[in-house]
Write a protein that holds these residues in place. Structure first.
Motif, PDB file in Angstrom:
ATOM      1  N   UNK A 279       2.080   3.848   1.297  1.00 33.53           N
ATOM      2  CA  UNK A 279       3.094   3.301   2.212  1.00 33.53           C
ATOM      3  C   UNK A 279       2.961   1.779   2.188  1.00 33.53           C
ATOM      4  N   UNK A 280       4.104   1.094   2.040  1.00 36.53           N
ATOM      5  CA  UNK A 280       4.097  -0.362   1.977  1.00 36.53           C
ATOM      6  C   UNK A 280       4.702  -0.933   3.256  1.00 36.53           C
ATOM      7  N   UNK A 281       3.949  -1.820   3.900  1.00 35.52           N
ATOM      8  CA  UNK A 281       4.412  -2.433   5.145  1.00 35.52           C
ATOM      9  C   UNK A 281       5.468  -3.487   4.841  1.00 35.52           C
ATOM     10  N   UNK A 282       6.093  -4.007   5.908  1.00 30.45           N
ATOM     11  CA  UNK A 282       7.131  -5.023   5.749  1.00 30.45           C
ATOM     12  C   UNK A 282       6.574  -6.288   5.100  1.00 30.45           C
ATOM     13  N   UNK A 283       5.268  -6.524   5.290  1.00 30.79           N
ATOM     14  CA  UNK A 283       4.649  -7.717   4.727  1.00 30.79           C
ATOM     15  C   UNK A 283       4.035  -7.447   3.352  1.00 30.79           C
ATOM     16  N   UNK A 284       4.308  -6.240   2.829  1.00 31.19           N
ATOM     17  CA  UNK A 284       3.821  -5.929   1.499  1.00 31.19           C
ATOM     18  C   UNK A 284       2.434  -5.314   1.465  1.00 31.19           C
ATOM     19  N   UNK A 285       1.861  -5.053   2.619  1.00 32.41           N
ATOM     20  CA  UNK A 285       0.542  -4.422   2.655  1.00 32.41           C
ATOM     21  C   UNK A 285       0.619  -2.980   2.177  1.00 32.41           C
ATOM     22  N   UNK A 286      -0.482  -2.514   1.593  1.00 33.94           N
ATOM     23  CA  UNK A 286      -0.523  -1.163   1.043  1.00 33.94           C
ATOM     24  C   UNK A 286      -1.383  -0.276   1.947  1.00 33.94           C
TER      25      UNK A 286
END
Length: 657
Positions: A279-286
């Motif tokens: 899952x990728x967050x809005x800030x690009x975190x994995x």
């Protein structure tokens, strides 16, 4: 008398001290006496098999006996247990009573005419019988608990766990004992079990007490059984944490995102990506996707708030004062044992540990000193279809079915015994002798197993602590015992001690007093070929019918008289309705069993009936909506009949062919 004494610990090699690992942290009165008993070992008595239940060849057991003597038997047989749960007395100062219900009389037409009407429970005729008292001196309790815990440890396997269920009265002291016995490093949890939604506390000086403590220790912190259990997510937790949704194969699935871990390798990340688990967050975190339907729940911790106590309407309720819920034992047994392992409860109570262990595919040992516990557990396991062996330790307890009531009536049972405040409380009272004057009498406390055995330790305390406190004109004392190492040994010890004259102490066997306390129950019955109605005609069928025409129990009648007299004086209502028993006395029968296999020795229940408090029949462990008709069916020629009265006493009658 014990056959022999079995060491608590493994036999030491030559030159090694037996108690070299015995290091007392908590100091209190009586510790030295306890040390002496530990050095002597566990008393091993003869054990009689009284009944075999079920078709399977199994080592499941119900043992009537004290924890100490039961452990001695298991150790002698080389039996090791994998999980122990005990719910011993809490040192609470409370008395526990069994409510005894008078059954319907099947001979009375009025009762039969009400066969379609279930009576309200409050209308039933009942009285209470005190089963045991949880009344302890703190030091005696700790000595007793220490000895029992050491005995239990001696029969635990190398990978075993033990759970000890207590409350605020004594748990803090027992924690120290268990640190010493099992080792601080082997402590796992102090579980807090919230018993109910409200404590019902109405006072204004403190908060309500609403939890029990369950201490968990293991034999080996590096090698023991533990199966992680999970608590189902609450709706609120699911809504807050599993906040994401997506369509997978046409189905909407909820998931939460979890920390992936900084050390996750590129190969693992690629595999997760292919499985759609990233899952990728809005800030690009994995992050890692955790789907709700794949998540086991929240790992169990040591605060248990989701298991309620057994309520008055619960299906599992067996009317046992200290009964614990099956869900509680199910959690413990699943967590700390695997299928096929042996689970033991040495203060078995209502039999919940054995019942749940059997249901979960474990083997079981249920041990208790109380006849009510043994019967409750036996009937409960029969209803579940379990196979097991009933055993009785010949350590003297079978001679008094109710230690609490025996102690209350001891002055009446011992001829001439009178209470007197002029003698120390150590003595039960005195007997007047025309030549010797007052003769103080010592009686062991039947509710305290540590005082049951008369040995040199107890006699030394009598001679050097109790006797010096007596008035100077006392010329003789009488010392009763339930068990003794040897009369010859004790008399020799007294003579060698030289603190009193040779004839100052007279030893008497208390069993001789208790053996004939109550007249045996009496029954009249007739045996006929069984019949059935077939096409409007009465025809014989295979087997026999035994009809009970009269039953007389002196114990029950006396209990009812005592209840009526007490209630008549204390009842504040204008009218008091006394409990009455018919001439036939069939209302005082709780259980019947027929043995068609053997005329002596261990019992074989080829057919049995239990009458519940509403009068309905439980036939061979299965509940029915039939009322008892004063008969029991025997599939073959009956050889023996067993009848249990409503107070729990069982009598066996031989049936002549």
């Amino acid at each position: 008398m014990a056959v022999k004494y079995i060491p608590f610990f493994p036999e030491p090699i030559e030159g090694q001290a037996l108690l070299n690992n015995f290091n007392r942290t908590l100091r209190y009165r009586g510790v030295e006496d306890l040390n002496g008993r530990l050095r002597r070992g566990m008393p091993y008595y003869e054990v009689e098999t009284t009944e075999k239940v079920g078709d399977m060849d199994t080592d499941n057991m119900i043992i009537r006996g004290e924890c100490l003597s039961a452990c001695a038997y298991l150790k002698e047989q080389g039996i090791k247990v994998d999980l122990v749960y005990i719910d011993p007395p809490f040192a609470s100062g409370a008395d526990y009573a069994k409510k005894v219900y008078v059954r319907r009389n099947p001979k009375v037409a009025e009762a039969i005419s009400q066969a379609e009407t279930e009576l309200d429970i409050d209308e039933l005729k009942a009285f209470e019988e005190t089963m045991y008292g949880d009344v302890w001196d703190k030091e005696k309790y700790l000595n007793w608990m220490y000895e029992n815990l050491v005995a239990i440890k001696s029969v635990m396997s190398d990978t075993a766990s033990i759970y000890v269920h207590l409350d605020w009265h004594i748990v803090h002291y027992v924690k120290i004992l268990m640190d010493e016995i099992f080792g601080e490093d082997n402590f796992k949890n102090d579980i807090t079990w919230k018993r109910q939604t409200s404590s019902g506390f109405k006072g204004k000086t403190a908060m309500g007490k609403n939890h029990d403590n369950i201490l968990c220790y293991v034999m080996n912190n590096d090698d023991h059984v533990y199966n992680t259990e999970y608590i189902p997510y609450s709706d609120e937790y699911i809504k807050q944490r599993f906040s994401h949704t997506e369509i997978v194969n046409g189905v909407e699935k909820r998931f939460k995102d979890a920390f992936l871990g900084t050390a996750t390798s590129p190969a693992t990340i690629e595999a997760l990506r292919k499985d759609n688990k990233l899952y990728y967050t809005e800030k690009g975190g994995m992050r890692l996707k955790v789907y709700l339907d794949e998540a086991p729940g929240i790992p169990l911790d040591d605060i248990w708030t989701d298991i309620d106590a057994v309520n008055s309407q619960a299906e599992e309720r067996v009317d046992y004062a200290t009964q614990k819920p099956e869900a509680l034992l199910e959690r413990i047994i699943k967590a700390s044992s695997d299928e096929g392992m042996l689970v033991a409860d040495f203060f078995g109570g209502s039999g919940v540990t054995a019942a749940v262990a059997n249901r979960l595919g474990r083997r079981f040992i249920h041990t208790d000193i109380g006849i009510n516990s043994i019967q409750t557990a036996r009937d409960r396991l029969v209803a579940s279809g379990a196979s097991f062996t009933m055993k009785e330790v010949k350590d003297g307890i079978q001679l008094y079915r109710n230690p609490q009531q025996t102690m209350e009536n001891i002055c009446r049972l011992i001829p001439g015994l009178k209470n007197d405040d002029s003698v120390d409380e150590f003595w039960e009272g005195y007997i007047s002798d025309s030549r010797l004057g007052k003769v103080p009498v010592y009686v062991p406390n039947l509710m305290d197993s540590s005082s049951k055995l008369l040995d040199e330790v107890v006699m030394n305390r009598i001679l050097h602590e109790a006797v010096p406190e007596l008035p100077g004109d006392i010329q003789k004392v009488i010392v009763y015992y339930v068990d003794i190492t040897s009369e010859e040994e004790i008399y020799r010890f007294i003579q060698e001690d030289k603190s009193v004259t040779k004839d100052f102490v007279e030893l008497r066997d208390l069993k001789a007093v208790l053996d004939d306390v109550v007249a045996a129950d009496y029954a009249e019955y007739k045996v006929e070929r069984a019949t059935e109605e077939l096409c409007g005609q009465t025809v014989e069928k295979e087997g026999y019918d035994i009809e009970i025409t009269k039953f007389v129990s002196d114990r029950v009648i006396q209990k009812i008289r005592d209840f009526n007299e007490r209630s008549m004086h204390t009842n504040k209502k204008k009218y008091f309705r006394a409990i009455a028993v018919s001439e036939e006395g069939l209302e005082t029968i709780e259980y019947l069993s027929v043995d068609c296999t053997s005329a002596e020795g261990e019992w074989h229940s080829d057919s049995e009936i239990k009458i519940d408090k509403l009068g309905y029949v439980i036939l061979n462990g299965q509940k029915t909506k039939d009322f008892w008709n004063a008969r029991i069916y025997a599939p073959k020629q009956p050889l023996r009949l067993k009848i249990r009265n409503i107070c729990g006493d069982e009598t066996i009658f031989s049936i002549m062919a």
